[in-house]
Scaffold this motif. Structure first.
Motif, mmCIF file in Angstrom:
data_model
loop_
_atom_site.group_PDB
_atom_site.id
_atom_site.type_symbol
_atom_site.label_atom_id
_atom_site.label_comp_id
_atom_site.label_asym_id
_atom_site.label_seq_id
_atom_site.Cartn_x
_atom_site.Cartn_y
_atom_site.Cartn_z
ATOM 1 N N SER A 1 0.815 -1.225 0.000
ATOM 2 C CA SER A 1 0.000 0.000 0.000
ATOM 3 C C SER A 1 0.846 1.271 0.000
ATOM 4 C CB SER A 1 -0.968 -0.012 1.185
ATOM 5 O OG SER A 1 -0.256 -0.185 2.381
ATOM 6 N N ASP B 1 1.204 2.788 6.328
ATOM 7 C CA ASP B 1 0.617 2.074 5.194
ATOM 8 C C ASP B 1 0.375 3.019 4.012
ATOM 9 O OD1 ASP B 1 -1.484 3.614 6.027
ATOM 10 O OD2 ASP B 1 -2.908 1.963 6.270
ATOM 11 N N THR C 1 -7.360 6.339 2.338
ATOM 12 C CA THR C 1 -6.516 5.689 1.333
ATOM 13 C C THR C 1 -6.691 6.427 0.004
ATOM 14 O OG1 THR C 1 -8.245 4.144 0.718
ATOM 15 C CG2 THR C 1 -6.746 3.444 2.466
#
Ligand code: ATP
Ligand code: BTN
Length: 245
Positions: free
Chosen positions: A72, A221, A236
């Motif tokens: 990621s 991440d 994200t």
């Protein structure tokens, strides 16, 4: 640690072509490059615009032992590598989360990573990079966001092969480090280049609503940490587009 250069006079998309080669067993560190990409891909079905000779467009295949779930932070790692490569060329860039390379808030380069494989098993990443070398005025006007090219930032003539060599060198260094230690080892360096670090921003949601906050940093991440009225939230890259607050 040798890169296998696969040079083409013309390709529709170095990412599309290398994804296909990867599915057919192409070796780790295969690198497809062309000076004439006709259907460059951006993220989410968008287009990367270029014409013969005016940009450097290439894709590097990296085979990982880990699954896609561990990757990621990869696109941020690649942004950091580009930032270091441009620094070596005497050009100071800023990164815009998740993966734009900017000078004066204008986009100099873009990154598109496409993955093959399972979430757990070994996976392959096709890491596509597009760098504007010299864009004619009419192309700058065509692109629907502010763009800039490397030649306008350099006194000497820009040579695509020299740029490719420098960029690949930094990608090999930074992605190796990412592979061994994860993005956690790169967070501080990445944040130091972030154009909106600790700045107010607007978050554009897929449903076209907006949220406001202040960038607190990036997580291990690769997700964006934003301080909002509701406390710290993480996003994200698929969830939001980032704009100046
Ligand atoms: P985000 O969602 O993070 O705001 P973005 O708007 O930068 O992403 P991307 O998919 O990352 O979108 O990049 C594709 C976009 O890049 C295109 O929609 C276009 O606006 C812009 N673009 C296309 N070609 C070029 C180019 N040669 N130079 C600079 N920008 C370009
Ligand atoms: C973005 O900012 O949306 C990413 C653009 C990535 C463009 C590069 S050019 C080389 C490689 N091949 C593609 O089709 N796209 C990437």
């Amino acid at each position: 640690n040798n890169v296998h250069l696969l040079v083409h006079d013309q390709l529709d998309s170095t990412n599309r072509w290398l994804m296909q080669q990867a599915a057919n067993g192409a070796a780790h560190l295969s690198c497809a490059v062309t000076s004439h990409q006709t259907q460059g891909r951006g993220r989410r079905g968008r287009v990367w615009q270029s014409a013969l000779g005016n940009s450097l467009t290439f894709s590097l295949l990296w085979r990982f032992d880990t699954g896609a779930a561990a990757l990621s932070g990869l696109s941020l790692a690649v942004g950091l590598a580009l930032g270091q490569a441009f620094a070596e060329m005497g050009v100071t860039v800023a990164l815009k989360w998740p993966n734009d390379v900017l000078v004066e808030y204008r986009k100099l380069a873009g990154i598109l990573i496409e993955l093959q494989g399972d979430m757990e098993g070994p996976s392959a990443a096709v890491i596509g990079v597009g760098i504007n070398l010299r864009l004619p005025e009419r192309m700058l006007a065509q692109i629907d966001q502010a763009a800039i090219d490397l030649q306008s930032l350099k006194a000497e003539a820009v040579d695509a092969n020299v740029v490719l060599g420098i960029v690949l060198k930094h990608m090999l260094q930074v992605i190796s480090r990412f592979e061994q230690e994860g993005f956690a080892a790169l967070v501080a360096d990445w944040q130091a280049m972030h154009v909106y670090h600790q700045q107010p921003v607007r978050l554009l949601m897929p449903d076209a609503t907006e949220r406001h906050g202040v960038v607190a940093g990036v997580a291990e991440d690769g997700s964006l940490r934003v301080m909002t009225d509701a406390g710290e939230q993480r996003f994200t890259s698929g969830e939001i587009s980032l704009r100046k607050g």
